[in-house]
Design a protein around this motif. Structure first.
Motif, PDB file in Angstrom:
ATOM      1  N   PHE A  87       5.463  38.841-110.391  1.00 35.08           N
ATOM      2  CA  PHE A  87       4.534  38.700-111.765  1.00 35.08           C
ATOM      3  C   PHE A  87       5.056  39.631-112.625  1.00 35.08           C
ATOM      4  CE2 PHE A  87       2.931  41.690-108.630  1.00 35.08           C
ATOM      5  CZ  PHE A  87       1.902  42.593-109.351  1.00 35.08           C
ATOM      6  N   SER A  88       3.753  39.399-113.490  1.00 30.25           N
ATOM      7  CA  SER A  88       4.287  40.601-114.880  1.00 30.25           C
ATOM      8  C   SER A  88       3.575  41.866-114.692  1.00 30.25           C
ATOM      9  CB  SER A  88       5.066  40.086-115.822  1.00 30.25           C
ATOM     10  OG  SER A  88       4.842  41.565-117.177  1.00 30.25           O
ATOM     11  N   SER A  89       3.156  43.027-114.514  1.00 27.09           N
ATOM     12  CA  SER A  89       2.455  44.093-114.448  1.00 27.09           C
ATOM     13  C   SER A  89       1.939  44.180-116.003  1.00 27.09           C
ATOM     14  CB  SER A  89       2.703  45.486-114.415  1.00 27.09           C
ATOM     15  OG  SER A  89       4.038  45.978-115.251  1.00 27.09           O
ATOM     16  N   SER A 131      -3.792  38.844-113.386  1.00 26.38           N
ATOM     17  CA  SER A 131      -2.558  37.980-111.901  1.00 26.38           C
ATOM     18  C   SER A 131      -3.065  38.250-111.357  1.00 26.38           C
ATOM     19  CB  SER A 131      -1.543  38.689-111.909  1.00 26.38           C
ATOM     20  OG  SER A 131      -0.861  39.298-113.260  1.00 26.38           O
ATOM     21  N   TYR A 183      -1.756  31.034-120.270  1.00 25.44           N
ATOM     22  CA  TYR A 183      -2.214  31.429-118.987  1.00 25.44           C
ATOM     23  C   TYR A 183      -1.603  30.327-118.221  1.00 25.44           C
ATOM     24  CZ  TYR A 183      -5.064  26.998-118.136  1.00 25.44           C
ATOM     25  OH  TYR A 183      -5.217  25.872-118.106  1.00 25.44           O
ATOM     26  N   PHE A 233      -1.835  31.445-107.518  1.00 21.48           N
ATOM     27  CA  PHE A 233      -1.489  31.693-108.887  1.00 21.48           C
ATOM     28  C   PHE A 233      -1.558  31.815-110.052  1.00 21.48           C
ATOM     29  CE2 PHE A 233       2.090  33.578-111.286  1.00 21.48           C
ATOM     30  CZ  PHE A 233       1.415  34.507-111.724  1.00 21.48           C
ATOM     31  N   SER A 272       1.295  41.140-118.366  1.00 23.20           N
ATOM     32  CA  SER A 272      -0.098  40.422-118.736  1.00 23.20           C
ATOM     33  C   SER A 272      -1.459  40.915-118.250  1.00 23.20           C
ATOM     34  CB  SER A 272      -0.502  39.645-117.151  1.00 23.20           C
ATOM     35  OG  SER A 272       1.000  38.637-117.214  1.00 23.20           O
ATOM     36  N   TYR A 318      -3.157  36.206-106.955  1.00 21.27           N
ATOM     37  CA  TYR A 318      -2.863  35.751-106.269  1.00 21.27           C
ATOM     38  C   TYR A 318      -3.649  35.742-104.964  1.00 21.27           C
ATOM     39  CZ  TYR A 318       1.053  34.448-103.197  1.00 21.27           C
ATOM     40  OH  TYR A 318       2.040  33.994-101.961  1.00 21.27           O
ATOM     41  N   THR A 324       9.298  38.928-115.347  1.00 21.86           N
ATOM     42  CA  THR A 324       8.972  39.392-113.690  1.00 21.86           C
ATOM     43  C   THR A 324       9.318  40.819-113.702  1.00 21.86           C
ATOM     44  OG1 THR A 324      10.283  37.834-112.236  1.00 21.86           O
ATOM     45  CG2 THR A 324       7.540  37.149-112.913  1.00 21.86           C
ATOM     46  N   THR A 327      -2.419  33.102-113.723  1.00 19.07           N
ATOM     47  CA  THR A 327      -1.859  34.698-114.790  1.00 19.07           C
ATOM     48  C   THR A 327      -2.229  34.546-115.979  1.00 19.07           C
ATOM     49  OG1 THR A 327       0.032  36.705-115.334  1.00 19.07           O
ATOM     50  CG2 THR A 327       0.403  33.761-115.046  1.00 19.07           C
ATOM     51  N   THR A 350      -1.600  35.685-119.976  1.00 14.67           N
ATOM     52  CA  THR A 350      -0.946  37.178-120.364  1.00 14.67           C
ATOM     53  C   THR A 350      -1.453  37.935-121.448  1.00 14.67           C
ATOM     54  OG1 THR A 350       0.413  34.855-121.141  1.00 14.67           O
ATOM     55  CG2 THR A 350       1.598  35.867-118.997  1.00 14.67           C
TER      56      THR A 350
END
Length: 448
Positions: free
Chosen positions: A233-235, A240, A320, A282, A237, A242, A380, A284, A286
């Motif tokens: 994942f992107s820290s 997040s 999202y 999952f 966002s 999951y 990511t 997310t 962003t």
């Protein structure tokens, strides 16, 4: 004895007195009923010492107080009840989850009676009072006060606790209370063995100038297992989240009432998507994007001529993506089509169950995804292996969206930068860790 020796004696006495005042703590073994299945211990002195240290080390927040000329008529609860070193609150087995109890010793009866009148408690029986608006009841017995989050509508629950504490005098074991004390936390929450837990579990909460830490280790019964998997994942966002698919026994812990509530929010049955063949889920978020939306309405003049009116709105839409990975995601897709929450359009399969933004559904061999066309994949830069992961960058949430939150919640997160919560398998246990990080300033993360 010369002057130097007297000074040393005085310093020694002050040191002992200071240690006793700040660090020496006692607890009552009669404060919790024997049938309690959850107990909260609030370490009053530890919290006080931490707050004092935060105050000392942040001189920029010091303020000179001015004495008010008007007399304050509010009741000071320190004059009413004896504040213990540990405030112990507890929940009773087989009672509603929102009913909790705590017991205090009465310090001043006349001040207590004034407090009852000031906070509009009305008598409902011998030594019993209630405030229906606050959902709090009070029972007095020989200089002790039992507070409970009950009303006259569920009075029978309080009566059971009153009988257990004051008549039968059945208390939680000293070993159980000692576990909470030995946790050495600002706040500790203990759960006794139950349908899920194989042994006692303690959730610890500690805080300092920069963050709040939450940690716990649960030992579930063998039939309640959780599989782990890895996701990237992107820290950066905003959100997040999951989690992996629980087994059948674990999923059965979710009662029908909770399932119905979740289904109502989702606009489809939870049983239709939480299939045992699924692997993980999952979500997310962003960011948010601004879109100009126009709508045409018509009015009429005095001669009944139609007048076109264009209304323009600035809309914020979430960017999202929600995905389900598993071996039978085609069953979920087929169910959504049958339920008619998927509509064939020129732009793709419109997912109508989420009306706040136009979202489209795609499916491949083992993954079904829902996302708006405005969503752009982000690079990511982090990975996690475990059961559950949640990260929220609170500081990056658009400020205008915070205005939709209730005022108490908005104020409580005002100085928070991000929130993170994880759960991972550790041999036969589950390790849960959480951190609430504050913004980089001298303001306290908690207000007292």
């Amino acid at each position: 004895m010369n002057k130097k020796k007297w000074v040393l004696v005085v310093l020694l006495l002050l040191t002992v007195l200071g240690w006793y005042k700040l660090f020496y703590k006692t607890y009552s073994i009669s404060a919790v009923a024997q049938s309690a299945d959850a107990i909260v211990a609030i370490d009053v002195k530890r919290i006080t010492n931490t707050v004092i240290w935060q105050f000392i080390t942040t001189p920029s927040q010091w303020k000179i107080s001015r004495n008010s000329s008007s007399k304050d008529t509010a009741i000071n609860w320190k004059d009413v009840i004896e504040l213990p070193d540990y405030i112990l609150a507890f929940h009773i087995k087989n009672q509603p989850y929102n009913i909790w109890y705590t017991k205090f010793k009465l310090k001043n009866k006349s001040s207590f009676e004034k407090a009852l009148k000031q906070y509009q408690f009305i008598p409902i029986g011998a030594n019993e009072y209630t405030n229906e608006e606050m959902d709090i009841s009070i029972y007095i017995n020989n200089g002790e006060v039992l507070l409970s989050t009950t009303t006259t509508q569920n009075k029978e629950f309080t009566q059971l606790v009153i009988d257990e504490l004051f008549t039968q005098k059945k208390y939680s074991s000293k070993e159980t209370i000692r576990k909470l004390v030995n946790a050495k936390s600002h706040v500790a929450l203990l759960f006794t063995p139950n349908i899920f837990l194989n042994e006692d579990a303690i959730v610890n909460l500690n805080f300092d100038k920069e963050k709040i830490n939450i940690s716990s280790i649960f030992t579930p019964k063998p039939m309640y297992t959780f599989k782990e998997s890895t996701f990237e994942f992107s820290s950066n966002s905003l959100l997040s989240m999951y989690f992996t698919q629980p087994n059948r026994t674990t999923y059965s812990l979710l009662d029908n009432t909770s399932k119905e509530k979740i289904s109502k929010v989702l606009n489809f049955s939870t049983d239709s998507i939480f299939l045992l063949s699924n692997k993980n889920y999952f979500l997310t978020l962003t960011n948010f994007t601004n879109r100009v939306d126009s709508a045409i309405t018509y009015t009429y003049d005095d001669e009944f001529n139609k007048i076109e009116k264009v209304v323009t709105n600035n809309v914020q839409e979430p960017l999202y993506k929600f995905s389900i990975t598993g071996d039978s995601v085609n069953k979920i897709y087929t169910y959504w089509k049958k339920l008619k929450v998927i509509e064939q359009t020129a732009n793709g399969n419109l997912f109508t169950a989420l009306p706040f933004v136009k979202s489209y559904c795609t499916i491949n061999e083992n993954k079904v995804e829902i996302k708006p066309t405005t969503y752009k994949e982000v690079e990511t830069n982090s990975s996690f292996k475990g059961i559950f992961y949640l990260q929220v960058l609170v500081a990056n949430i658009p400020k205008n969206l915070l205005n939709y939150m209730p005022e108490p919640i908005k104020n409580s997160i005002n100085n928070i930068a991000d929130i993170k919560l994880t759960a991972q398998n550790k041999k036969n246990t589950i390790e849960v860790n959480g951190i609430i990080q504050k913004k980089k300033n001298d303001l306290p993360i908690l207000k007292f």
